[in-house]
Design an enzyme around this catalytic site. Sequence first.
Site, PDB file in Angstrom:
ATOM      1  CG  ASP A 136      -2.022  -1.035   1.155  1.00 33.42           C
ATOM      2  OD1 ASP A 136      -2.408  -1.425   0.038  1.00 33.42           O
ATOM      3  OD2 ASP A 136      -2.508  -1.446   2.224  1.00 33.42           O
ATOM      4  CG  ASP A 187      -6.626  -1.171  -1.732  1.00 33.61           C
ATOM      5  OD1 ASP A 187      -6.839  -2.386  -1.953  1.00 33.61           O
ATOM      6  OD2 ASP A 187      -5.780  -0.772  -0.918  1.00 33.61           O
TER       7      ASP A 187
END
Length: 181
Positions: free
Chosen positions: A113, A129
């Site tokens: 991430d 995402d």
Amino acid sequence: MPYILLSAAIVLLDQAVKALITHRLVTVGASVPFLPGLLRLTLVHNTGASWGMLSGKTAFLLIITAAVCLALIVVLLLEKPISRPLGRLSLSFILGGAVGNALDRFALGYVVDMLETEFISFPVFNVADCFITVGAVLLCVHFILEEKEDRRKRQEASRLRWERSRTEARQEDLRREELRR
């Protein structure tokens, strides 16, 4: 097939961004401004699902993701039950994002991430995402529009049945009238 190709392009974009960030930031927790006041690039290794839920359950998450991806591929290839472009686009976004994150889980044991919001406290997320989220919103819009269209069709069919029954009743009245004469 174009929707599967779109999913593949999303996977490539997601993996390219993750590779670039991993190369540039190197250390977990390292952070640099990206869009000041909006986003920072912060390297995070997420061993769970959204917001770190199910942390450390990589095998379970891979099985669930594989099942979801397989179902999405079947729907996209068969063009049923979702055949309209908006619905198929949304499924392509979800599929691309899911595969992008699954590749990380499979190869690394965690998801990379990197997008951290500065204007609100929110978990760090990635390109995959974003596509999953936008795809889910578009899928909801698709279902709302489908329901409106289905309702309109049901109302039209009901109106046509009513008109047909009124016409048949009038014809029956005319036949009776002729028989009386």
